[in-house]
Design a protein around this motif. Structure first.
Motif, short mmCIF file in Angstrom:
data_model
loop_
_atom_site.label_atom_id
_atom_site.label_comp_id
_atom_site.label_asym_id
_atom_site.label_seq_id
_atom_site.Cartn_x
_atom_site.Cartn_y
_atom_site.Cartn_z
N VAL A 86 0.82 -1.21 0.00
CA VAL A 86 0.00 0.00 0.00
C VAL A 86 0.85 1.26 0.00
CG1 VAL A 86 -0.20 0.09 2.52
CG2 VAL A 86 -2.04 1.03 1.09
N ASN A 92 0.05 1.07 -6.63
CA ASN A 92 -1.35 1.45 -6.52
C ASN A 92 -1.92 1.91 -7.86
OD1 ASN A 92 -1.71 0.91 -3.73
ND2 ASN A 92 -0.63 2.79 -3.22
N SER A 123 -3.88 -4.87 3.23
CA SER A 123 -4.56 -5.25 1.99
C SER A 123 -5.99 -4.71 1.96
CB SER A 123 -4.56 -6.77 1.83
OG SER A 123 -3.26 -7.24 1.53
N SER A 126 -5.64 -1.21 0.94
CA SER A 126 -5.37 -1.10 -0.50
C SER A 126 -6.63 -1.28 -1.31
CB SER A 126 -4.34 -2.15 -0.93
OG SER A 126 -3.08 -1.95 -0.34
N ASN A 130 -8.10 1.94 -3.41
CA ASN A 130 -8.03 1.82 -4.87
C ASN A 130 -9.34 1.35 -5.49
OD1 ASN A 130 -5.12 2.46 -5.36
ND2 ASN A 130 -4.81 0.70 -4.03
#
Length: 224
Positions: A86, A92, A123, A126, A130
Motif C-alpha cells: 500500500v 497502486n 490489503s 489497498s 483503490n
C-alpha cells in the motif's frame, strides 16, 4: 491515459521534488542505484516465464478466506499481479489500471488476483483506497513470490532509506525479513501453464493491462 504514461508523469514530479514529495536528490540517487543493481543481478531473467508451470498456492484474502490457485483455475484463466504494498504509489496506480481492465478479463472468463507480502489489514486498506473489486492475497515472507523467482533481499543501504522514509516493511508485512517481490504480471491458462509473463526489476515500469488480452483470448478459445 495509458498506465505507463501515468507512472512516467508521477516519476517526473517525484524526481523533480514537486510538492507533496519534496524528496532530496540523494534519495533519488539511492533508489536509482538499487534499481540498477537489481537489474544487473539478472534476477528477472531467472523468474518464471511463459511456458512454465504455475506453482500451486493457497493464500488468504483480506477477510481471512482461503483462496487456492486450483480453485481459481477451475473457473477459468487467471491473471496474477505481484503487488509490493500500500506504501508504493506505482503499485497502486497499477492496481487501479487493472481494476479498469477487469471487465475485459471477466468477458474472457478470467479471474484476477494480486499477491502481496503485506498483512491483511493493509490489503483491506489497498482494496478500499483503490476501489478494487478483486482480492489482494497475503503472501507471508514472500514465499509464493520466491516460488515464482521474484523475491529479493533488500540491501542494507536501501533498508536505511526506507526506514528514513517511514516505510517500515516489517510493520507493513508482519515479517522481520526485508524482502520484496519484483513487480510482475502473469496470465495463466486453466491447465496451469503460464501464457504471459512480464517481470521488471525497475519498479517504475509496468506493462499495460491490455497486453495480456491476446493470451487470455487464446486461453478462452482453448477452453471453449
Amino acid at each position: 491515459m495509458a498506465l505507463q504514461s501515468r507512472l512516467d508523469a508521477f516519476k517526473a514530479d517525484f524526481e523533480a521534488g514537486k510538492p507533496p514529495y519534496n524528496v532530496p536528490y540523494s534519495v533519488i540517487e539511492i533508489m536509482r542505484r538499487a534499481t540498477a543493481e537489481l537489474i544487473a543481478s539478472g534476477a528477472a531473467q531467472r523468474a518464471l516465464k511463459a511456458g512454465d508451470k504455475l506453482p500451486a498456492f493457497t493464500l488468504s484474502d483480506p477477510e481471512g478466506n482461503t483462496v487456492s490457485s486450483d480453485g481459481l483455475l477451475s473457473k477459468g484463466p487467471l491473471v496474477i499481479s505481484f503487488y509490493r504494498g500500500v506504501w508504493c504509489p506505482y503499485c497502486n496506480m497499477e492496481l487501479q489500471a487493472l481494476q479498469e481492465a477487469l471487465p475485459q478479463f471477466q468477458e474472457l472468463g478470467a479471474s484476477l488476483v494480486a499477491i502481496s507480502p503485506q498483512n491483511p489489514a493493509n490489503s483491506r486498506k489497498s482494496v478500499r483506497q483503490n476501489n478494487l473489486a478483486f482480492p489482494i492475497l497475503s503472501d507471508p515472507h514472500n514465499d509464493v513470490a520466491a516460488a515464482f523467482g521474484l523475491r529479493f533481499e533488500m540491501q542494507d543501504y536501501l533498508i536505511e532509506l526506507y526506514k528514513s522514509l517511514k516505510n517500515d516493511l516489517p510493520a507493513f508485512n508482519g515479517d522481520p525479513s526485508w524482502t520484496l517481490p519484483m513487480p510482475a504480471r502473469y496470465a495463466v491458462g486453466q491447465d496451469g501453464v503460464i501464457l504471459y509473463a512480464e517481470v521488471n526489476p525497475d519498479y517504475t515500469r509496468r506493462p499495460e493491462p491490455e497486453d495480456m488480452l491476446p493470451a487470455l483470448r487464446r486461453a478462452a478459445s482453448l477452453s471453449a
